[in-house]
Design an enzyme around this catalytic site. Structure first.
Site, PDB file in Angstrom:
ATOM      1  N   GLY A 112       6.020   1.884  37.285  1.00  0.00           N
ATOM      2  CA  GLY A 112       5.804   1.368  35.939  1.00  0.00           C
ATOM      3  C   GLY A 112       6.786   0.271  35.585  1.00  0.00           C
ATOM      4  O   GLY A 112       6.418  -0.757  34.995  1.00  0.00           O
ATOM      5  N   LYS A 120      -4.056   9.920  50.313  1.00  0.00           N
ATOM      6  CA  LYS A 120      -3.153   9.443  51.377  1.00  0.00           C
ATOM      7  C   LYS A 120      -1.768  10.085  51.289  1.00  0.00           C
ATOM      8  O   LYS A 120      -1.047  10.167  52.283  1.00  0.00           O
ATOM      9  CB  LYS A 120      -3.066   7.915  51.386  1.00  0.00           C
ATOM     10  N   ASP A 150      -3.091   1.572  52.030  1.00  0.00           N
ATOM     11  CA  ASP A 150      -2.105   2.487  51.460  1.00  0.00           C
ATOM     12  C   ASP A 150      -1.692   3.533  52.487  1.00  0.00           C
ATOM     13  O   ASP A 150      -0.526   3.940  52.552  1.00  0.00           O
ATOM     14  CB  ASP A 150      -2.697   3.158  50.216  1.00  0.00           C
ATOM     15  N   SER A 173       8.649   5.780  51.468  1.00  0.00           N
ATOM     16  CA  SER A 173       7.606   6.593  50.836  1.00  0.00           C
ATOM     17  C   SER A 173       8.146   7.981  50.513  1.00  0.00           C
ATOM     18  O   SER A 173       8.687   8.670  51.376  1.00  0.00           O
ATOM     19  CB  SER A 173       6.398   6.712  51.771  1.00  0.00           C
ATOM     20  N   ARG A 174       7.996   8.401  49.267  1.00  0.00           N
ATOM     21  CA  ARG A 174       8.527   9.699  48.834  1.00  0.00           C
ATOM     22  C   ARG A 174       7.889  10.854  49.602  1.00  0.00           C
ATOM     23  O   ARG A 174       8.564  11.809  49.989  1.00  0.00           O
ATOM     24  CB  ARG A 174       8.294   9.884  47.322  1.00  0.00           C
TER      25      ARG A 174
END
EC number: 1.1.1.94
Length: 355
Positions: free
Chosen positions: A17, A193, A246, A256-257
């Site tokens: 955001g 994903k 993605d 990537s978390r």
């Protein structure tokens, strides 16, 4: 492309955001960002940085953050909703009295609500009844966007005005915004994903090589599209940025978390330890359970999702599950070319080939 008159509101103080708020301000929009934490809001407004989620990157100085939702939403033509899935409906309900039907509402959240298996844009529809609703999804690591590295995303909506307005507001020389009318497919790709990113992180921690990762990603794509088509999405959507695009970034990057959660699990940590070490929401953990249960309910074959469910929630060691997955059936490669049931029929009729 600059749009001097556009007012943009961003709901949520997380990394993505914040990155989108900064892009919109770079493009000349008047941007307000809402979050619950007054200290973080003050830091974004006064220091032009988000010390919690994007500590190493400067934010456009024109972004004004606030804990007052009415101030943020006043006069906004475009509202980006960047709230984790568990709190998404609650925040939209809080915002609803301040919204009006001419506004464009766009979800940026890649998750699924447990009750009723709802995607975020469906929640926007249910809570507002508005016509201008869309989703943003794609290979979008927030830290790289904040670093102004060349990135592409997808705005998906049935509504042409929503698509073109978002392309105008966010498209710039380092952030390219492509359009789709398959909102459900794009949104489902973004949520699904996350499951396979956990699997990829786990495989890396277990020392599996590039061949294995390639196999994992392509079988993941087959599994994702199989499930999505059962839910009514267009399988061709999964050849685009919100599907394979993605999937590639989230299964290949330690940024990537979800990948990092998988890595920790592969190293032998518990799910609680893995999530605690991350310090942020990894949407994939909840998605594994929701999608696995939905696949069971609808009779969709999803061995990877089932395997991950066993590791995350049933205590099966990651290495044992990897071995079991390798013993799964050798079926069709691309099911929309050669259906899986045809391969099974061929085997029944012809038997296994002799070695």
């Amino acid at each position: 492309m600059s749009d001097q008159s556009l007012r943009v509101a961003v709901l949520g103080g997380g990394s993505f955001g914040t990155a989108l708020a900064s892009i919109a301000a770079d493009n000349g929009a008047e941007v307000r960002q809402w979050m619950r934490d007054p200290e973080l809001a003050a830091q974004i407004t006064n220091e032009h940085r988000n010390g919690r989620y994007l500590p190493d990157y400067a934010i456009n100085a024109a972004v004004v953050a606030s804990t007052q939702m009415a101030e943020v939403l006043e006069g906004a033509e475009l509202v980006l909703v960047a709230i984790p899935s568990k709190a998404f409906r609650e925040v939209v309900r809080q915002a609803r009295p301040l919204l009006h039907e001419a506004q464009i509402l766009v979800s940026t959240t890649k998750g699924i609500q447990e009750e009723g298996f709802k995607l975020m844009s469906q929640i926007l529809e249910e809570e507002t009844g508005f016509a201008h609703i869309g989703v943003i999804s794609g290979p979008n690591l927030a830290s790289e966007i904040a670093d102004k590295q060349l990135t592409a995303t997808v705005i998906a909506s049935d509504d042409p005005q929503t698509r073109t307005r978002v392309q105008t507001a966010l498209g710039c020389d380092y952030f390219r915004v492509y359009a789709s009318n398959d909102r459900y497919g794009v949104e489902l790709g973004g949520a699904l994903k996350n499951i396979y990113a956990i699997a990829a992180g786990m495989a890396a921690a277990l020392g599996m090589g590039e061949n294995t990762r390639s196999m994992l990603m392509t079988r993941a794509l087959a599994e994702m599209s199989r499930f999505a088509v059962d839910q009514g999405a267009n399988p061709m959507t999964f050849l685009g940025l919100a599907g394979v695009g993605d999937l590639i970034v989230t299964c290949s990057s330690a940024l990537s978390r979800n990948y990092r959660v998988g890595q920790a699990l592969g190293e032998g940590k518990s799910l609680e330890e893995a999530v605690e070490a991350l310090g942020q929401v990894a949407e994939g953990v909840n998605t594994v359970r929701l999608v696995r249960d939905k696949a069971h309910e609808d009779g969709v074959y999803m061995p990877l999702a089932e395997g991950l469910y066993q590791v995350l929630f049933k205590g099966v060691p990651a290495r044992d599950m990897a071995r079991l997955l390798m013993l799964g059936e050798q079926s069709s490669d691309v099911e929309f070319v050669l259906p899986r049931k045809d391969v099974q029929q061929d085997r029944r009729e012809g038997g296994e080939p002799h070695g």
